[in-house]
Design an enzyme around this catalytic site. Structure first.
Site, mmCIF file in Angstrom:
data_model
loop_
_atom_site.group_PDB
_atom_site.id
_atom_site.type_symbol
_atom_site.label_atom_id
_atom_site.label_comp_id
_atom_site.label_asym_id
_atom_site.label_seq_id
_atom_site.Cartn_x
_atom_site.Cartn_y
_atom_site.Cartn_z
ATOM 1 C CD GLU A 41 -7.923 -81.695 44.498
ATOM 2 O OE1 GLU A 41 -8.462 -81.385 43.441
ATOM 3 O OE2 GLU A 41 -7.163 -82.667 44.616
ATOM 4 C CB ALA A 79 -29.120 -93.508 54.296
ATOM 5 C CD GLU A 95 -33.881 -89.013 52.663
ATOM 6 O OE1 GLU A 95 -34.224 -90.002 51.989
ATOM 7 O OE2 GLU A 95 -33.473 -87.958 52.139
ATOM 8 C CD GLU A 122 -21.503 -88.631 53.491
ATOM 9 O OE1 GLU A 122 -20.687 -88.858 52.585
ATOM 10 O OE2 GLU A 122 -22.622 -89.160 53.544
ATOM 11 C CD GLU A 141 -38.949 -87.696 37.877
ATOM 12 O OE1 GLU A 141 -40.052 -87.608 38.451
ATOM 13 O OE2 GLU A 141 -38.811 -88.116 36.711
ATOM 14 C CD GLU A 143 -34.438 -91.784 46.516
ATOM 15 O OE1 GLU A 143 -33.595 -91.773 47.413
ATOM 16 O OE2 GLU A 143 -35.510 -91.165 46.600
#
Lengths: 187, 187
Positions: A41, A79, A95, A122, A141, A143
């Site tokens: 998984e 990030a 970013e 990742e 929005e 953040e």
């Protein structure tokens, strides 16, 4: 990878087991090196970038952000997630500007790290940004991010004491230390 | 945390959205600092330990392990999940012996890191192990791990080139470097 046959696992079948919008879980049946079957998984993640922004006076630009899973504010390098098809360096530029308002004239790729290899694909690409110029913050929005600056010595001390524990920020601090010492150079 | 009110998010309601056995996803409705509501999806993880095993001759004990989410073999420090209620240091001793066969007479806590703060509450406690003695490996069913040793200079070079990219291993290598230089000391 022929020398790794005794370690390698092969997918038999599988697919998405959960799609919550933000997180996608895959569950695959896999054949282990000994022929036995088991399930794996894991999260499929588009990847992310982190930016190590060094101001002209040598100070480091950092953020404080509340992270819900641990219910605490972390000190972090800026990030963000890579959008589908987005160039990684372009993502870093976007970013940095969105979260801090800063743009940079000088960009260097530093390294790629894998942060949760047991259950996620990742990766994070770290970039050094110099020639920084302040501008307007354009947070997404929902953040909430607070920017501040610190010296590299302060940041390293927070790594030593554990006050900074976020892996991209810890690794970025160690890299900046190596570069400042002249032990390592950027490509 | 009163100074962080402008960053903090509060849980409204929520619970487990997916339980696949290995991974558990929580989905909560949360109130943002501006009063708006949003969802936060995240993994609850029991935490893990990683061991930095330094042999009497200064060589480092490492593992090669196939990690399915990225479909590649990673060079890693020995590590493992904390069992429910298990003492973290006991977990480190258990995992070192199970995965490598080694026991150690000297243990030091090094640091705690958070590896996926955007979507997991996982933390890893890093321990330094010295006074190592070889013994029998007792891998879990379905676990395939290959042990080898390297010098710290080799390990740091792999960090520099990106051949070592697993975050616990990168951070452990940087810590061993700091300790060897005498820049930092263990508590």
């Amino acid at each position: 990878m022929s020398t790794d046959a005794h370690l390698k696992e092969e997918k038999v079948d599988g697919g998405i087991a959960y799609d919550g919008g933000f997180l996608k879980i895959h569950k695959d049946r896999v054949r282990l090196p000994n022929g036995a079957l088991t399930n794996r998984e894991y999260i499929r993640h588009p990847g992310a970038v982190a930016i190590l922004p060094v101001l002209d006076d040598g100070r480091i630009l950092l953020e404080r952000q509340f992270r819900y899973p641990n219910a605490q504010v972390f000190i972090e390098f800026p990030a963000g997630k890579i959008d589908e098809g987005e160039d990684h360096l372009e993502c870093a530029k976007r970013e940095l500007e969105e979260e801090t308002g800063y743009t940079a004239t000088e960009w260097h790729f530093v390294t790629t790290i894998h942060n949760a290899i047991a259950y996620s694909d990742e990766h994070l690409d770290l970039y050094l940004a110099r020639g920084l110029k302040a501008g307007d913050v354009k947070l997404d929005e929902g953040e909430f991010v607070e920017c501040f600056t610190a010296t590299l010595d302060e940041l390293l001390e927070w790594v030593r004491t554990g006050e900074v524990s976020d892996v991209k920020t810890v690794i970025g601090a160690f890299w900046l230390d190596k570069l400042r010492r002249g032990d390592w150079k950027l490509n």
